[in-house]
Design a protein around this motif. Structure first.
Motif, PDB file in Angstrom:
ATOM      1  N   ASP A  74      -8.997  37.085 -20.964  1.00 30.25           N
ATOM      2  CA  ASP A  74     -10.425  37.397 -20.888  1.00 30.25           C
ATOM      3  C   ASP A  74     -10.679  38.863 -21.247  1.00 30.25           C
ATOM      4  O   ASP A  74     -11.662  39.181 -21.931  1.00 30.25           O
ATOM      5  N   VAL A  78     -13.252  40.168 -24.140  1.00 26.40           N
ATOM      6  CA  VAL A  78     -14.334  41.124 -23.877  1.00 26.40           C
ATOM      7  C   VAL A  78     -14.152  42.368 -24.732  1.00 26.40           C
ATOM      8  O   VAL A  78     -15.122  42.890 -25.297  1.00 26.40           O
ATOM      9  N   ARG A  82     -16.965  43.683 -27.528  1.00 24.61           N
ATOM     10  CA  ARG A  82     -17.532  45.035 -27.451  1.00 24.61           C
ATOM     11  C   ARG A  82     -17.162  45.868 -28.678  1.00 24.61           C
ATOM     12  O   ARG A  82     -17.988  46.649 -29.172  1.00 24.61           O
ATOM     13  N   HIS A 134     -16.139  28.322 -19.708  1.00 27.73           N
ATOM     14  CA  HIS A 134     -15.555  29.638 -19.437  1.00 27.73           C
ATOM     15  C   HIS A 134     -15.920  30.612 -20.556  1.00 27.73           C
ATOM     16  O   HIS A 134     -16.327  31.755 -20.294  1.00 27.73           O
ATOM     17  N   ARG A 137     -19.671  31.573 -20.423  1.00 26.46           N
ATOM     18  CA  ARG A 137     -20.004  32.602 -19.429  1.00 26.46           C
ATOM     19  C   ARG A 137     -19.672  33.994 -19.953  1.00 26.46           C
ATOM     20  O   ARG A 137     -20.425  34.956 -19.724  1.00 26.46           O
ATOM     21  N   ILE A 138     -18.564  34.126 -20.644  1.00 27.91           N
ATOM     22  CA  ILE A 138     -18.227  35.411 -21.260  1.00 27.91           C
ATOM     23  C   ILE A 138     -19.262  35.774 -22.325  1.00 27.91           C
ATOM     24  O   ILE A 138     -19.731  36.918 -22.392  1.00 27.91           O
ATOM     25  N   GLU A 140     -22.341  34.904 -22.547  1.00 35.58           N
ATOM     26  CA  GLU A 140     -23.602  35.297 -21.913  1.00 35.58           C
ATOM     27  C   GLU A 140     -23.502  36.698 -21.333  1.00 35.58           C
ATOM     28  O   GLU A 140     -24.400  37.537 -21.532  1.00 35.58           O
ATOM     29  N   ALA A 141     -22.432  36.974 -20.618  1.00 38.37           N
ATOM     30  CA  ALA A 141     -22.278  38.278 -19.970  1.00 38.37           C
ATOM     31  C   ALA A 141     -22.201  39.412 -20.986  1.00 38.37           C
ATOM     32  O   ALA A 141     -22.690  40.520 -20.716  1.00 38.37           O
ATOM     33  N   GLU A 142     -21.619  39.135 -22.155  1.00 41.61           N
ATOM     34  CA  GLU A 142     -21.416  40.179 -23.157  1.00 41.61           C
ATOM     35  C   GLU A 142     -22.462  40.162 -24.268  1.00 41.61           C
ATOM     36  O   GLU A 142     -22.373  40.946 -25.205  1.00 41.61           O
ATOM     37  N   VAL A 173     -25.500  27.966 -18.607  1.00 38.49           N
ATOM     38  CA  VAL A 173     -24.849  29.267 -18.400  1.00 38.49           C
ATOM     39  C   VAL A 173     -24.970  30.205 -19.595  1.00 38.49           C
ATOM     40  O   VAL A 173     -24.701  31.405 -19.468  1.00 38.49           O
ATOM     41  N   TYR A 174     -25.375  29.683 -20.754  1.00 42.30           N
ATOM     42  CA  TYR A 174     -25.492  30.516 -21.961  1.00 42.30           C
ATOM     43  C   TYR A 174     -26.867  30.333 -22.570  1.00 42.30           C
ATOM     44  O   TYR A 174     -27.293  29.203 -22.834  1.00 42.30           O
TER      45      TYR A 174
END
Length: 323
Positions: A74, A78, A82, A134, A137-138, A140-142, A173-174
């Protein structure tokens, strides 16, 4: 995500390149990976598909241990998101399931109906759901601009109810646009395009068929009202590859001229159709070869080859025309 929102996102063309495949643990988030992304960004690339695979043991397995080696961690995912964003690129996160014994993922399959004591689509989709959620969720968060929920799953394509349930779960979730990357020749066979926001496919069509295949795909795209782009496309820099661009093992001597010939036809065909919103070319490795070695490299990456210069010119022009 409304179709209109996805269309707005793709109002400017996808001038893209897949990066980092197959996502082997330890190859992302390194100085070499930093340098690779720098070189890719220098080619007018405005989108990247960060593609990584999780391995199931066989085509009939119902476990997908995506948190285990050799899949990237993960933290590496990420990092890559980025790093791409920092270079001004939009990101499509692309988790893919592969088969450890070498079977192509298109052949993953089970009985059409669940049978007691036999592996089933229900069991497989439960594992696949965990893998994709999974990643969602990444994403969405990023703030990933797109999520690809599957790639070239030809036998699985027929499991419409399972895909619709998965997509509904992903939307919990996205919040961004969702696409599915069908295989070549399958664009008019997927029955659940209405459930995604963007239609995409692998456009590894023989050089003499590109216009013919676009003629076949166009009615599907027009009827859907959805944006379309090629999530994968390209050609090895190898003699004979323009006629079989999907065959990465085709024997032949390295040839930058052959790759360039394919790129010219591919770009001309795609840019002549206003409904083709771009290309996510295949592919750019995380550990990039030295430019001095480009003439001897016979893989898909166009770095240091005539096709790379041509791609940068075409992407620059495509973006400029969209301003």
């Amino acid at each position: 995500m409304l179709a209109a929102d996805a269309a707005t996102l793709l109002a400017r063309p996808v001038c893209g390149m897949t990066w980092g495949w197959v996502g082997t643990r330890g190859t992302w988030a390194t100085p070499a990976a930093e340098a690779s992304l720098d070189r890719m960004a220098e080619h007018a690339v405005t989108w990247t598909a960060l593609a990584y695979s999780a391995l199931q043991a066989t085509a009939f397995s119902t476990e997908i241990p995506f948190d285990q080696e050799p899949t990237v961690t993960d933290d590496e995912i990420v990092w890559a998101i980025r790093a791409a964003h920092a270079r001004g690129m939009r990101v499509c996160l692309k988790p893919v399931v592969n088969v450890a014994d070498g079977t192509w993922r298109a052949f993953i399959g089970f009985f059409d109906w669940d049978v007691p004591n036999e592996p089933s689509w229900t069991q497989w989709f439960e594992a696949y759901r965990a893998f994709i959620l999974h990643a969602a969720r990444i994403a969405e968060a990023e703030g990933c601009e797109m999520l690809c929920i599957g790639c070239e799953m030809v036998r699985a394509d027929a499991q419409e109810a399972h895909w619709r349930r998965l997509i509904a779960d992903v939307r919990e979730v996205y919040s961004g646009p969702i696409t599915y990357n069908c295989d070549k020749y399958q664009e008019d066979r997927v029955t659940w395009w209405d459930a995604v926001d963007v239609i995409s496919s692998s456009g590894y069509y023989p050089i003499e068929q590109f216009h013919e295949q676009l003629d076949r795909i166009e009615p599907v795209v027009r009827a859907s009202g959805k944006p379309f782009f090629f999530m994968e496309a390209g050609c090895p820099s190898r003699e004979g590859s323009p006629d079989l661009p999907n065959d990465w093992s085709l024997p032949g001597a390295p040839s930058g001229a052959e790759q360039l010939r394919y790129y010219r036809t591919m770009f001309e065909a795609c840019r002549s159709r206003d409904w083709v919103r771009g290309l996510m070319l295949w592919d750019w490795p995380a550990d990039l070869y030295a430019v001095a070695d480009a003439t001897a490299n016979d893989d898909y990456c166009p770095y240091g080859k005539p096709a790379g210069h041509y791609m940068a010119q075409q992407y620059s022009a495509w973006n400029e025309e969209a301003r």
